[in-house]
Design a protein around this motif. Structure first.
Motif, PDB file in Angstrom:
ATOM      1  N   PRO A 176      23.580  14.453   2.986  1.00  0.00           N
ATOM      2  CA  PRO A 176      23.157  14.053   4.334  1.00  0.00           C
ATOM      3  C   PRO A 176      24.384  13.875   5.222  1.00  0.00           C
ATOM      4  N   LEU A 177      24.336  14.429   6.427  1.00  0.00           N
ATOM      5  CA  LEU A 177      25.488  14.332   7.309  1.00  0.00           C
ATOM      6  C   LEU A 177      25.789  12.888   7.675  1.00  0.00           C
ATOM      7  N   ASP A 178      24.756  12.051   7.765  1.00  0.00           N
ATOM      8  CA  ASP A 178      25.001  10.664   8.159  1.00  0.00           C
ATOM      9  C   ASP A 178      25.641   9.832   7.042  1.00  0.00           C
ATOM     10  N   SER A 179      25.829  10.436   5.858  1.00  0.00           N
ATOM     11  CA  SER A 179      26.547   9.740   4.794  1.00  0.00           C
ATOM     12  C   SER A 179      28.060   9.911   4.912  1.00  0.00           C
ATOM     13  N   PRO A 235      45.678  17.534  11.002  1.00  0.00           N
ATOM     14  CA  PRO A 235      44.548  17.293  10.100  1.00  0.00           C
ATOM     15  C   PRO A 235      43.560  16.282  10.666  1.00  0.00           C
ATOM     16  N   PHE A 236      42.324  16.379  10.228  1.00  0.00           N
ATOM     17  CA  PHE A 236      41.311  15.345  10.459  1.00  0.00           C
ATOM     18  C   PHE A 236      40.473  15.268   9.191  1.00  0.00           C
ATOM     19  N   ALA A 237      40.016  14.079   8.865  1.00  0.00           N
ATOM     20  CA  ALA A 237      39.436  13.876   7.538  1.00  0.00           C
ATOM     21  C   ALA A 237      38.169  13.047   7.601  1.00  0.00           C
ATOM     22  N   PHE A 238      37.355  13.194   6.554  1.00  0.00           N
ATOM     23  CA  PHE A 238      36.177  12.346   6.380  1.00  0.00           C
ATOM     24  C   PHE A 238      35.878  12.190   4.901  1.00  0.00           C
ATOM     25  N   LEU A 239      35.061  11.202   4.597  1.00  0.00           N
ATOM     26  CA  LEU A 239      34.727  10.845   3.220  1.00  0.00           C
ATOM     27  C   LEU A 239      33.238  10.987   2.973  1.00  0.00           C
ATOM     28  N   VAL A 240      32.882  11.581   1.840  1.00  0.00           N
ATOM     29  CA  VAL A 240      31.502  11.580   1.340  1.00  0.00           C
ATOM     30  C   VAL A 240      31.510  10.725   0.071  1.00  0.00           C
ATOM     31  N   PRO A 241      30.820   9.587   0.061  1.00  0.00           N
ATOM     32  CA  PRO A 241      30.974   8.647  -1.064  1.00  0.00           C
ATOM     33  C   PRO A 241      30.402   9.139  -2.387  1.00  0.00           C
ATOM     34  N   LEU A 242      29.244   9.800  -2.359  1.00  0.00           N
ATOM     35  CA  LEU A 242      28.591  10.222  -3.601  1.00  0.00           C
ATOM     36  C   LEU A 242      27.939  11.586  -3.411  1.00  0.00           C
ATOM     37  N   VAL A 243      28.058  12.432  -4.427  1.00  0.00           N
ATOM     38  CA  VAL A 243      27.430  13.755  -4.393  1.00  0.00           C
ATOM     39  C   VAL A 243      26.907  14.075  -5.787  1.00  0.00           C
ATOM     40  N   ARG A 244      25.668  14.491  -5.851  1.00  0.00           N
ATOM     41  CA  ARG A 244      25.109  14.992  -7.110  1.00  0.00           C
ATOM     42  C   ARG A 244      25.337  16.499  -7.116  1.00  0.00           C
ATOM     43  N   PHE A 245      26.417  16.928  -7.765  1.00  0.00           N
ATOM     44  CA  PHE A 245      26.782  18.344  -7.800  1.00  0.00           C
ATOM     45  C   PHE A 245      26.004  19.053  -8.906  1.00  0.00           C
ATOM     46  N   ARG A 246      25.405  20.178  -8.558  1.00  0.00           N
ATOM     47  CA  ARG A 246      24.706  20.979  -9.560  1.00  0.00           C
ATOM     48  C   ARG A 246      25.015  22.451  -9.341  1.00  0.00           C
TER      49      ARG A 246
END
Length: 260
Positions: free
Chosen positions: A215-218, A240-251
């Motif tokens: 989800p983009l809002d994450s 540079p510009f950066a952002f964080l995604v806290p959790l991802v269920r990678f499959r």
């Protein structure tokens, strides 16, 4: 072994099975650069996803994350016995002209476990994997997150960054040269569920289909300095510009092949 074309050829017919990892703390470090600078690094077949009003820009990202017991889905809960290495993927965003498939092309990838690097080189088409000597823990705590990619004397890419989490998405930054809003930038680079690689000796493009559903809002914006000789060699003086995604269920779902 890692450089053996014979071993790679012997492993190539082995079918890949669905693969799962509970990924955490995915740090995206991004650059908007002149498309002409990066285009020569893309092999024939895919083409850059161009951005900006004139279509003369492109985006480069290196994202680093902590795996969560990556392994075949068929292992079930026994997957928890597997290690959780830190991986970094350096990628550009491409489109396959023939099929119009969108995805990423890996310029390089690195991981801090030699066995995982060797397995990736032998089994996967799209992962030119290298080994990192030392990495950070990549824990987001106290509103900060630190990143370290130390190649030692090896050929992995390097990076060191110290970020602070921002309470909301910024309204300005280096991304504004190509996107009108921060959410538009995220919509371009986050939903990339496909890796494309080229095997010209077989006249084909390989698609590795993955499932992320982020989800983009994450996504949380980050601010802080980034130092990387590897990035500078690719993007020059771009900021540079950066952002964080806290959790991802990678499959990882499947590996498919299309004519080049």
């Amino acid at each position: 072994m890692a450089d053996s074309r014979l071993l790679r050829r012997l492993c190539e017919p082995v079918p890949l099975v669905p693969f799962i990892s509970d990924v955490s703390d995915v740090v995206h470090v991004n650059y908007v650069i002149d498309a002409h600078r990066i285009a020569p690094l893309i092999p024939p077949g895919p083409e850059l996803q161009r951005i900006g009003e004139s279509g003369d820009l492109a985006m480069v990202t290196f994202l680093s994350y902590r795996h969560g017991h990556p392994g075949p889905a068929l292992l079930g809960r026994w997957r928890r016995l597997l290690p959780s290495p830190l991986q970094s993927n350096w990628r550009v965003y491409v489109r396959h002209r023939r099929t119009d498939s969108l995805g990423v092309y890996f310029l390089t990838t690195a991981i801090d476990h030699a066995l995982h690097a060797l397995s990736a080189r032998m089994a996967a088409e799209a992962l030119p994997m290298h080994v990192l000597k030392r990495t950070s823990t990549l824990d987001a705590k106290d509103g900060r997150i630190d990143l370290l990619l130390d190649p030692g004397h090896g050929t992995a890419p390097d990076a060191e960054a110290h970020f602070t989490l921002l309470p909301e998405w910024p309204v300005d930054g280096p991304w504004r040269s190509a996107f009108s809003e921060y959410g538009e930038m995220l919509a371009h680079c986050v939903p990339q569920d496909r890796a494309l690689s080229v095997q010209p000796w077989r006249g084909r493009v390989t698609r590795q289909e993955i499932l992320l559903d982020i989800p983009l809002d994450s996504c949380t914006a980050l601010t802080g300095p980034v130092v990387s000789n590897a990035a500078r060699a690719i993007v020059g003086t771009a900021e540079p510009f950066a952002f964080l995604v806290p959790l991802v269920r990678f499959r990882f779902e499947s590996e498919e092949r299309d004519p080049l």
